[in-house]
Design a protein around this motif. Structure first.
Motif, PDB file in Angstrom:
ATOM      1  N   CYS A  31      -2.979   3.579  -5.132  1.00 15.38           N
ATOM      2  CA  CYS A  31      -3.190   3.124  -4.222  1.00 15.38           C
ATOM      3  C   CYS A  31      -2.057   2.093  -3.694  1.00 15.38           C
ATOM      4  O   CYS A  31      -1.899   1.728  -2.516  1.00 15.38           O
ATOM      5  CB  CYS A  31      -4.380   2.180  -3.852  1.00 15.38           C
ATOM      6  SG  CYS A  31      -5.930   3.279  -4.233  1.00 15.38           S
TER       7      CYS A  31
ATOM      8  N   SER B 278       0.743  -1.231   0.117  1.00 15.64           N
ATOM      9  CA  SER B 278      -0.071   0.068   0.085  1.00 15.64           C
ATOM     10  C   SER B 278       0.763   1.166  -0.051  1.00 15.64           C
ATOM     11  O   SER B 278       1.899   1.154   0.417  1.00 15.64           O
ATOM     12  CB  SER B 278      -0.939  -0.255   1.305  1.00 15.64           C
ATOM     13  OG  SER B 278      -1.656   1.350   1.368  1.00 15.64           O
TER      14      SER B 278
ATOM     15  N   TYR C 146     -10.366   1.649  -1.081  1.00 12.24           N
ATOM     16  CA  TYR C 146     -10.757   2.161  -2.230  1.00 12.24           C
ATOM     17  C   TYR C 146     -12.046   1.661  -2.640  1.00 12.24           C
ATOM     18  O   TYR C 146     -12.524   2.554  -3.199  1.00 12.24           O
ATOM     19  CB  TYR C 146      -9.605   1.430  -3.214  1.00 12.24           C
ATOM     20  CG  TYR C 146      -9.973   1.530  -4.583  1.00 12.24           C
ATOM     21  CD1 TYR C 146      -9.794   2.658  -5.389  1.00 12.24           C
ATOM     22  CD2 TYR C 146     -10.616   0.610  -5.556  1.00 12.24           C
ATOM     23  CE1 TYR C 146     -10.151   3.003  -6.802  1.00 12.24           C
ATOM     24  CE2 TYR C 146     -10.782   0.816  -6.891  1.00 12.24           C
ATOM     25  CZ  TYR C 146     -10.854   1.950  -7.349  1.00 12.24           C
ATOM     26  OH  TYR C 146     -10.998   2.105  -8.828  1.00 12.24           O
TER      27      TYR C 146
ATOM     28  N   THR D 253      -6.356  -1.696   1.920  1.00 12.12           N
ATOM     29  CA  THR D 253      -6.306  -0.724   0.886  1.00 12.12           C
ATOM     30  C   THR D 253      -7.402  -0.983   0.017  1.00 12.12           C
ATOM     31  O   THR D 253      -7.957   0.034  -0.754  1.00 12.12           O
ATOM     32  CB  THR D 253      -4.974  -0.726   0.410  1.00 12.12           C
ATOM     33  OG1 THR D 253      -3.967  -0.553   1.249  1.00 12.12           O
ATOM     34  CG2 THR D 253      -4.700   0.346  -0.537  1.00 12.12           C
TER      35      THR D 253
END
Length: 298
Positions: free
Chosen positions: A242, A15, A36, A32
């Motif tokens: 990301c 991440s 998202y 992550t």
């Protein structure tokens, strides 16, 4: 059979979110991806293993914000019955697009079965929007984990801030900076839950995306993007910045180690499956219908 299952791509990643990395076990992939997906409206909420009332005893929880995700981040080496919250997530929470994370067969395969045969899960099957899997060799009861930490590593459960299984050792890290280990790792086997002995999946073959630390450097994770849905989510997360990534064939130990461990697990446990087929022979001397490897053609 490919022991790594079907996948569109394999990557080493971590991440780019510093807050997530502070809480994550390795590369922070699952946290992550869910963060998202929440931000983009791909999911309305996710079912994760959150902290329970006892130290390091997980409880399934529905999260709908990044703050809640961060509170649940990290690995807890004992089972969390995440599947039990699917109906509640869609009904009590009113979620139409649910994310779920789980271990390979007992949770991800169960999720897929619920989608295919939604007995007792009416109006739930089409609300599972993203299934993320985590690598799993075997799992532990909470009592077993407690014994390993307190009896073998001589640490109190409440003083531990992180646990890790890797490089042949079980390691615990305490709030005062102490590090205790339980070598060799084979001592863990006597604590493993019985159902793990017939599990034929190491890398969550049926997830949209699966991830684990094996195969990647410290602080990174190996990622398998498996489904069309998973591919779309992964590509979107990459485009949004990301993750930072490395080609899996350019990191050590790479997929060779993942393949080795997956092969060892399947080979060992297939023997247990085959042995069970000989138990309780029918009157004509033939074995009853045994456990079938769900990743092989009939």
């Amino acid at each position: 059979m490919d022991v790594l299952g079907n996948y569109k791509s394999a990557i080493s990643a971590r991440s780019t979110d510093k807050d997530i990395l502070k809480k994550a076990q390795d590369g922070g992939i699952i946290t992550t991806l869910f963060a998202y997906a929440l931000e983009e409206g791909i999911i309305d909420g996710a079912i994760v293993a959150g902290p329970g009332n006892e130290p390091w005893k997980p409880e399934p929880m529905v999260v709908t914000t990044k703050a809640e995700l961060l509170a649940a981040a990290g690995t807890r080496y004992t089972i969390s019955p995440n599947i039990s919250l699917i109906k509640e997530a869609t009904r009590s929470y009113g979620l139409d697009r649910v994310g779920i994370v789980g271990t390979p067969p007992c949770q991800i395969q169960a999720t897929r079965k619920a989608q295919l045969y939604p007995i007792g899960m009416r109006d739930v099957d089409d609300k599972i929007a993203l299934a993320l899997g985590i690598f799993c060799m075997e799992n532990l009861s909470y009592q077993a984990l407690e014994a390993m930490v307190e009896d073998h590593c001589n640490q109190k459960m409440e003083s531990v801030v992180k646990m890790d299984i890797g490089k042949g050792k079980f390691t615990v890290y305490t709030e005062r900076g102490a590090v205790s280990q339980m070598p060799p790792l084979k001592l863990i086997h006597k604590y493993v839950q019985p159902g793990c002995s017939v599990c034929l999946d190491y890398v969550a073959n049926l997830a949209d995306i699966s991830s684990g630390s094996v195969g990647s450097p410290d602080g990174w994770s190996t990622v398998f993007v498996r489904s069309t849905k998973g591919n779309a989510v992964w590509d979107g997360a990459i485009a949004a910045g990301c993750f930072e990534t490395k080609p899996i064939d350019q990191v050590k130990p790479g997929l060779d180690l993942v393949t080795k461990l997956a092969t060892e697990k399947i080979t060992k446990n297939q023997k247990n499956v085959d042995a069970r087929k000989t138990i309780g022979l029918k009157a004509d001397g033939t074995p009853p219908k045994g456990l079938r490897n769900p990743y092989e053609s009939p």
